[in-house]
Design an enzyme around this catalytic site. Sequence first.
Site, PDB file in Angstrom:
ATOM      1  N   TYR A 139      -2.651   1.863 -30.657  1.00 32.24           N
ATOM      2  CA  TYR A 139      -4.020   2.327 -30.396  1.00 32.24           C
ATOM      3  C   TYR A 139      -4.314   3.608 -31.189  1.00 32.24           C
ATOM      4  CZ  TYR A 139      -7.729   4.893 -28.045  1.00 32.24           C
ATOM      5  OH  TYR A 139      -8.845   5.643 -27.801  1.00 32.24           O
ATOM      6  N   LYS A 143      -7.023   4.501 -34.549  1.00 31.10           N
ATOM      7  CA  LYS A 143      -8.032   5.570 -34.610  1.00 31.10           C
ATOM      8  C   LYS A 143      -7.743   6.513 -35.786  1.00 31.10           C
ATOM      9  CE  LYS A 143     -10.640   4.474 -31.032  1.00 31.10           C
ATOM     10  NZ  LYS A 143     -12.112   4.374 -31.066  1.00 31.10           N
TER      11      LYS A 143
HETATM   12  N1  UFG Z   1      -0.324   8.078 -14.499  1.00 36.50           N
HETATM   13  C1  UFG Z   1       0.473   7.916 -13.386  1.00 36.50           C
HETATM   14  N2  UFG Z   1       0.332   6.762 -12.664  1.00 36.50           N
HETATM   15  C2  UFG Z   1      -0.561   5.786 -12.986  1.00 36.50           C
HETATM   16  C3  UFG Z   1      -1.393   5.968 -14.119  1.00 36.50           C
HETATM   17  C4  UFG Z   1      -1.237   7.141 -14.868  1.00 36.50           C
HETATM   18  O1  UFG Z   1       1.300   8.768 -13.058  1.00 36.50           O
HETATM   19  O2  UFG Z   1      -0.620   4.762 -12.288  1.00 36.50           O
HETATM   20  C5  UFG Z   1      -0.185   9.308 -15.303  1.00 36.50           C
HETATM   21  C6  UFG Z   1       0.199   9.019 -16.749  1.00 36.50           C
HETATM   22  O3  UFG Z   1       1.597   8.990 -16.890  1.00 36.50           O
HETATM   23  C7  UFG Z   1      -0.441  10.190 -17.470  1.00 36.50           C
HETATM   24  C8  UFG Z   1      -1.643  10.565 -16.612  1.00 36.50           C
HETATM   25  O4  UFG Z   1      -1.435   9.937 -15.355  1.00 36.50           O
HETATM   26  O5  UFG Z   1       0.422  11.265 -17.489  1.00 36.50           O
HETATM   27  C9  UFG Z   1      -2.941  10.073 -17.192  1.00 36.50           C
HETATM   28  O6  UFG Z   1      -2.779   8.695 -17.507  1.00 36.50           O
HETATM   29  P1  UFG Z   1      -3.997   7.788 -17.980  1.00 36.50           P
HETATM   30  O7  UFG Z   1      -3.456   6.419 -18.171  1.00 36.50           O
HETATM   31  O8  UFG Z   1      -5.158   7.976 -17.076  1.00 36.50           O
HETATM   32  O9  UFG Z   1      -4.414   8.424 -19.369  1.00 36.50           O
HETATM   33  P2  UFG Z   1      -3.518   8.700 -20.671  1.00 36.50           P
HETATM   34  O10 UFG Z   1      -3.354  10.187 -20.755  1.00 36.50           O
HETATM   35  O11 UFG Z   1      -2.306   7.889 -20.710  1.00 36.50           O
HETATM   36  O12 UFG Z   1      -4.461   8.090 -21.789  1.00 36.50           O
HETATM   37  C10 UFG Z   1      -5.609   8.756 -22.182  1.00 36.50           C
HETATM   38  C11 UFG Z   1      -6.680   7.781 -22.668  1.00 36.50           C
HETATM   39  C12 UFG Z   1      -6.241   7.089 -23.928  1.00 36.50           C
HETATM   40  C13 UFG Z   1      -5.794   8.099 -24.930  1.00 36.50           C
HETATM   41  C14 UFG Z   1      -4.723   8.964 -24.349  1.00 36.50           C
HETATM   42  C15 UFG Z   1      -4.228  10.011 -25.275  1.00 36.50           C
HETATM   43  O13 UFG Z   1      -6.949   6.832 -21.676  1.00 36.50           O
HETATM   44  O14 UFG Z   1      -7.311   6.356 -24.454  1.00 36.50           O
HETATM   45  O15 UFG Z   1      -5.244   9.623 -23.201  1.00 36.50           O
HETATM   46  O16 UFG Z   1      -2.889  10.239 -24.976  1.00 36.50           O
HETATM   47  F1  UFG Z   1      -5.286   7.496 -26.020  1.00 36.50           F
END
Ligand code: UFG
Length: 324
Positions: A139, A143
């Site tokens: 992903y 970008k």
């Molecule tokens: N998390 C949990 N449990 C869950 C889901 C998420 O502990 O069930 C944690 C993840 O490990 C992370 C944080 O919550 O540390 C946020 O997770 P998200 O999935 O909400 O978001 P991300 O930071 O992984 O992803 C976001 C955007 C992406 C982007 C990314 C950049 O959704 O599009 O940031 O790293 F690419």
Amino acid sequence: MAKLLITGGAGYVGAVCARAARQAGHDVVVFDSLAGGHREAVSGELVVGDLRDRPALDAVLARGFDAVLHFAARMSVGESNEDPVGYFDVNVGGTLTLLEVMRAHGCKVLVFSSTCAIYGRPARVPLDEDLPHAPISPYGETKAVVERILALARPANDMRVTCLRYFNAAGAASDGSLGESHFPETHLIPLALEAAATGRPMTVFGTEHPTPDGTCVRDYVHVEDLADAHLRALDRMLAGHPGGAWNLGTAHGASVFEVMDTIERVTGHRVARTLGPARDGDPPMLVANASRAYADLGWRATRNLETVIRDAWGWYQSPRYGKR
Ligand code: UFG
């Protein structure tokens, strides 16, 4: 006021931006395949079409637009590991078609939805725009590749281009009418709201990260603040500026536990949790240095985590939440 084509304008960030653009007086047409977007999120004209469908895009752009706001993309990091080719097809291939068709119709102004995922595991936090691009997911790669293509196309196609690198887009419209509905949902805040509403536990991905409480730290930026940044970037280019690239975040990090605690406070419900292992590829800490966006665009996030969660909770409780 400008005539705008908004790709992905039925999706989460795109729909909030499309509405803000309309409210600012722009004339807006949304182009969306509805693969991830939602028809009812669009209040004005919606053309249902796929970015990779050149004749469809051609027919729309032939109507003449001052600028394109390009949100349409696949956006799940985890899914991109399963289907990298599909991610390149839509995110890169779709953008190439868009650029060709824009060129054919003399449309030269573009705002592109980019992401902090282009920085991968950054060498320093907070993250500024000068960090090298080193994505660690397909992903993020898509970008970063598009940003590179845009850097080359900008002079060659005589374009003005702005790349807006979002940190964690979060929250919802303050009236509860627009927000995120992903299938399946993978993002922390909607999953934690679900846990609060149902009492079913959710999993915390890792409690031994090198962060103050051991859980990952992210910079949750309100989707209406993101919309404001898009309009500022657009106005600046319409006034003749060539564009640029800016990080969009609040500059405040919140850990997974802090998000859950705030959700408990705002909703009055407990967020039951299971402590699980770290998720592959999750950088421990991503917080924006957004000072350049303030210096250049006059933009800063005005809504804090509490507001993000209050608005997301309003959306979660609305009858439209969770509809496909
Ligand atoms: N998390 C949990 N449990 C869950 C889901 C998420 O502990 O069930 C944690 C993840 O490990 C992370 C944080 O919550 O540390 C946020 O997770 P998200 O999935 O909400 O978001 P991300 O930071 O992984 O992803 C976001 C955007 C992406 C982007 C990314 C950049 O959704 O599009 O940031 O790293 F690419």
